[in-house]
Design a protein around this motif. Structure first.
Motif, PDB file in Angstrom:
ATOM      1  N   ASP A  71     -20.437  11.553   9.766  1.00  0.00           N
ATOM      2  CA  ASP A  71     -19.897  12.120   8.535  1.00  0.00           C
ATOM      3  C   ASP A  71     -18.465  11.664   8.330  1.00  0.00           C
ATOM      4  OD1 ASP A  71     -19.284  13.565   6.329  1.00  0.00           O
ATOM      5  OD2 ASP A  71     -19.431  15.550   7.268  1.00  0.00           O
ATOM      6  N   ALA A  72     -18.241  10.853   7.309  1.00  0.00           N
ATOM      7  CA  ALA A  72     -16.902  10.315   7.048  1.00  0.00           C
ATOM      8  C   ALA A  72     -16.044  11.286   6.248  1.00  0.00           C
ATOM      9  CB  ALA A  72     -17.012   8.988   6.302  1.00  0.00           C
ATOM     10  N   ASP A  73     -16.658  12.406   5.817  1.00  0.00           N
ATOM     11  CA  ASP A  73     -15.912  13.338   4.977  1.00  0.00           C
ATOM     12  C   ASP A  73     -15.021  14.265   5.791  1.00  0.00           C
ATOM     13  OD1 ASP A  73     -17.103  12.279   2.755  1.00  0.00           O
ATOM     14  OD2 ASP A  73     -18.784  13.684   2.789  1.00  0.00           O
ATOM     15  N   THR A  74     -15.034  14.119   7.131  1.00  0.00           N
ATOM     16  CA  THR A  74     -14.261  15.017   7.980  1.00  0.00           C
ATOM     17  C   THR A  74     -12.848  14.490   8.227  1.00  0.00           C
ATOM     18  OG1 THR A  74     -15.124  13.920   9.951  1.00  0.00           O
ATOM     19  CG2 THR A  74     -16.347  15.840   9.134  1.00  0.00           C
ATOM     20  N   LYS A  75     -12.450  13.417   7.565  1.00  0.00           N
ATOM     21  CA  LYS A  75     -11.119  12.852   7.776  1.00  0.00           C
ATOM     22  C   LYS A  75     -10.054  13.884   7.438  1.00  0.00           C
ATOM     23  CE  LYS A  75      -8.116   9.046   6.381  1.00  0.00           C
ATOM     24  NZ  LYS A  75      -7.959   7.832   5.555  1.00  0.00           N
ATOM     25  N   ASP A  76      -9.138  14.081   8.367  1.00  0.00           N
ATOM     26  CA  ASP A  76      -8.091  15.081   8.162  1.00  0.00           C
ATOM     27  C   ASP A  76      -6.694  14.528   8.444  1.00  0.00           C
ATOM     28  OD1 ASP A  76      -8.427  14.797  10.853  1.00  0.00           O
ATOM     29  OD2 ASP A  76      -9.089  16.855  11.225  1.00  0.00           O
ATOM     30  N   ILE A  77      -6.579  13.199   8.517  1.00  0.00           N
ATOM     31  CA  ILE A  77      -5.277  12.537   8.631  1.00  0.00           C
ATOM     32  C   ILE A  77      -5.205  11.458   7.548  1.00  0.00           C
ATOM     33  CG2 ILE A  77      -3.741  11.139  10.062  1.00  0.00           C
ATOM     34  CD1 ILE A  77      -4.881  12.385  12.500  1.00  0.00           C
ATOM     35  N   PHE A  78      -4.181  11.535   6.716  1.00  0.00           N
ATOM     36  CA  PHE A  78      -4.013  10.570   5.630  1.00  0.00           C
ATOM     37  C   PHE A  78      -2.633   9.925   5.787  1.00  0.00           C
ATOM     38  CE2 PHE A  78      -6.890  13.875   4.347  1.00  0.00           C
ATOM     39  CZ  PHE A  78      -7.941  13.190   3.752  1.00  0.00           C
ATOM     40  N   VAL A  79      -2.624   8.610   5.867  1.00  0.00           N
ATOM     41  CA  VAL A  79      -1.394   7.875   6.153  1.00  0.00           C
ATOM     42  C   VAL A  79      -1.095   6.903   5.019  1.00  0.00           C
ATOM     43  CG1 VAL A  79      -0.151   6.484   7.848  1.00  0.00           C
ATOM     44  CG2 VAL A  79      -1.988   8.008   8.604  1.00  0.00           C
ATOM     45  N   THR A  80       0.169   6.834   4.642  1.00  0.00           N
ATOM     46  CA  THR A  80       0.623   5.889   3.625  1.00  0.00           C
ATOM     47  C   THR A  80       1.771   5.059   4.188  1.00  0.00           C
ATOM     48  OG1 THR A  80       0.047   7.435   1.851  1.00  0.00           O
ATOM     49  CG2 THR A  80       1.539   5.626   1.295  1.00  0.00           C
ATOM     50  N   VAL A  81       1.679   3.740   4.013  1.00  0.00           N
ATOM     51  CA  VAL A  81       2.765   2.833   4.408  1.00  0.00           C
ATOM     52  C   VAL A  81       3.355   2.248   3.127  1.00  0.00           C
ATOM     53  CG1 VAL A  81       3.403   0.750   5.678  1.00  0.00           C
ATOM     54  CG2 VAL A  81       1.622   2.281   6.580  1.00  0.00           C
ATOM     55  N   ASP A  82       4.652   2.491   2.899  1.00  0.00           N
ATOM     56  CA  ASP A  82       5.275   2.021   1.664  1.00  0.00           C
ATOM     57  C   ASP A  82       6.773   1.825   1.867  1.00  0.00           C
ATOM     58  OD1 ASP A  82       6.360   4.574   1.737  1.00  0.00           O
ATOM     59  OD2 ASP A  82       5.208   5.338   0.026  1.00  0.00           O
ATOM     60  N   ASN A  83       7.476   1.583   0.782  1.00  0.00           N
ATOM     61  CA  ASN A  83       8.940   1.525   0.737  1.00  0.00           C
ATOM     62  C   ASN A  83       9.549   0.644   1.832  1.00  0.00           C
ATOM     63  OD1 ASN A  83      11.504   2.137  -0.165  1.00  0.00           O
ATOM     64  ND2 ASN A  83      11.679   3.996   1.070  1.00  0.00           N
ATOM     65  N   PRO A  84       9.232  -0.667   1.837  1.00  0.00           N
ATOM     66  CA  PRO A  84       9.847  -1.555   2.840  1.00  0.00           C
ATOM     67  C   PRO A  84      11.346  -1.700   2.608  1.00  0.00           C
ATOM     68  CG  PRO A  84       8.627  -2.816   1.208  1.00  0.00           C
ATOM     69  CD  PRO A  84       8.321  -1.384   0.932  1.00  0.00           C
ATOM     70  N   GLU A  85      12.095  -1.756   3.696  1.00  0.00           N
ATOM     71  CA  GLU A  85      13.543  -1.939   3.628  1.00  0.00           C
ATOM     72  C   GLU A  85      13.976  -3.039   4.588  1.00  0.00           C
ATOM     73  OE1 GLU A  85      15.609   1.654   4.448  1.00  0.00           O
ATOM     74  OE2 GLU A  85      15.007   2.655   2.581  1.00  0.00           O
ATOM     75  N   SER A  86      14.924  -3.856   4.144  1.00  0.00           N
ATOM     76  CA  SER A  86      15.450  -4.925   4.986  1.00  0.00           C
ATOM     77  C   SER A  86      16.665  -4.411   5.761  1.00  0.00           C
ATOM     78  CB  SER A  86      15.837  -6.124   4.128  1.00  0.00           C
ATOM     79  OG  SER A  86      16.405  -7.141   4.916  1.00  0.00           O
ATOM     80  N   HIS A  87      16.743  -4.788   7.037  1.00  0.00           N
ATOM     81  CA  HIS A  87      17.869  -4.393   7.898  1.00  0.00           C
ATOM     82  C   HIS A  87      18.491  -5.647   8.497  1.00  0.00           C
ATOM     83  CE1 HIS A  87      16.604  -0.081   7.953  1.00  0.00           C
ATOM     84  NE2 HIS A  87      15.415  -0.636   7.742  1.00  0.00           N
TER      85      HIS A  87
END
Length: 466
Positions: A71-87
């Motif tokens: 059952d794939a509907d049990t996902k309870d962690i949602f991750v977003t990768v965004d806003n890259p910054e140069s250092h």
């Protein structure tokens, strides 16, 4: 059979009898400070793996631990990768990405976390997961950038492509029934930069990992004698899959390159027609309509090429890298079996030594120093018995480790195939729908042009060329 594991090293490397051609490359990958991200397109920190000593290895515990939910509907962690910054520092320039996590899991202290991570942090996470779970399939990271010029490494297209790949990598882990519960994954998502740096230093040291590499080479030379048929079939499948997906990936990339070249030509075509219309009074309206039609088709083609670049190619290329990952997983499984077989051979040889010692009737030297041959024989037999018992314990643990590895791979293989087929089917259907839409729009543009020409011809009393 022992239910515990004390040897926390799982061998890895090439399962064939030939020594890998570039052992130095494996050792170079052990560098603790791989920050510059400008080396070759190696996607793993090390081909070696560490076996988690705290993991239960009895058959019952393995079945429970590696039961993969459908059952794939049990996902309870949602991750977003965004806003890259140069250092920019005195010694390097690098990019960090914001990682935002939302979860309902009780083991997390909060429901939302926000941290910044750089590419080498993702590499560390992938390496730790492979160490703890050598025969589970970790989704690949985007390749390290091959340096062609320092400026190229930080252009917007490259950064955006990498961001999307890192986003997919973390979400694949979040969807995995084992990786999503990993302590290292949790720390990666939640720890402050200083805490993560401290945690990374707790991993195996350079000498330990170099030792693992040497053991992996030894296992590669030994090879395996009795690989189960199902794993041989997996290996054959992976080889065929690798060839096919690589071919499709290369052809698709070539098509996109050619379409981009066509797009550049098309871009110049519309203005040329418009310029021509200024010197042809009777054709002016037709030429302007052609120019407008070309321009509209150019915009649709531009969207089409962008769609292929952003949606189809990344999926195809990720599964090219997945094929390499699968090959590494199968090598690690073979090395675990090779380790077990080597221990079985060693204990057989030790038993042969014990049997040979039992036939010795006298030892002249020991008699000279006041010890009876029978006493010496008994002491030697006792020593051999202890060594054999210790070797038997190690063999039992190696057998447990092999059974654990086999069960983990078989279950994760089924899960991976299901995910792979879903991903590729979705990408193909999406591309097909986009192609239909693209050609329908271009067709409508030219049909509109033809209709305008027929109307103009009829209005001028000229012959209809339909």
């Amino acid at each position: 059979m022992s239910g515990s594991v004390v040897d926390n090293t799982v061998l890895s490397g090439n399962s064939s009898v030939a020594i890998p051609t570039d052992i130095s490359g494996q050792i170079l990958d052990l560098d603790e400070d791989d920050d510059l991200e400008v080396f070759s397109k190696v996607t793993t920190l090390t081909d070696g793996s560490s076996f988690n000593a705290s993991m239960q290895t009895s058959p019952a515990s393995m079945i429970n631990q590696y039961k993969f939910e459908e059952d794939a509907d049990t996902k309870d962690i949602f991750v977003t990768v965004d806003n890259p910054e140069s250092h920019v520092t005195a010694i390097e320039t690098y990019i960090t990405y914001r990682v935002v996590t939302k979860t309902t899991r009780s083991e997390f202290d909060s429901s939302e976390f926000e941290v910044r991570r750089r590419y080498q942090d993702f590499l560390w996470l992938k390496g730790r997961l492979e160490e703890a779970h050598p025969t589970l399939i970790v989704h690949p990271l985007p390749e390290k950038f091959v340096m062609k010029g320092m400026v190229e490494r930080f252009n917007e297209d490259f950064i955006e492509t990498r961001r999307r790949a890192l986003h997919r990598f973390l979400n694949k882990l979040a969807e995995h029934p084992i990786f999503s519960s990993s302590g290292d994954f949790k720390i990666f998502l939640t720890a402050a930069s200083g805490e993560l740096t401290s945690h990374k230093k707790q991993g195996p040291g350079f000498l330990s990992r170099m030792g693992d590499t040497v053991k992996a080479v030894a296992a590669a030379v030994r090879g395996v004698r009795n690989r189960p048929e199902e794993f041989t079939e997996m290996q054959e499948y992976v080889e065929a899959f690798s060839q096919k997906i690589s071919s499709v990936d290369k052809v698709t990339q070539r098509i996109v390159r050619e379409q981009k070249e066509y797009l550049e030509e098309l871009k110049e075509c519309g203005p040329t027609y418009a310029l021509w219309s200024q010197s042809e009074e009777e054709l002016a309206e037709s030429l302007k309509n052609v120019a407008g039609s070309v321009d509209r088709c150019y915009k649709e083609t531009e969207e089409q090429v962008k769609h292929l670049s952003d949606h189809l190619i990344p999926v195809l290329h990720e599964y090219v890298l997945c094929a390499d990952t699968l090959k590494a997983v199968l090598r690690r499984r073979d090395n675990i079996q090779a380790d077990f077989e080597a221990k079985a051979e060693a204990i057989a040889m030790k038993k042969a030594d014990r049997d040979a010692e039992s036939k010795v009737l006298s030892l002249a030297w020991d008699s000279l120093v006041g010890r009876s041959p029978e006493e010496v024989k008994q002491q030697k037999q006792q020593k051999l018995k202890g060594e054999i018992k210790e070797m038997r314990d190690d063999l039992d643990k190696a057998e447990d480790r092999l059974e654990w590895a086999n069960n983990a791979l078989k279950n994760d293989w089924t899960r991976w195939q299901k995910v792979m087929r879903t991903d590729l089917r979705s990408a193909f259907v999406d591309t097909a729908e986009r192609n239909v839409s693209y050609y329908e729009k271009c067709l409508a543009v030219w049909e509109s042009f033809l209709h305008s020409q027929r109307t103009e011809a009829e209005g001028n009393g000229k012959v209809d060329f339909s």
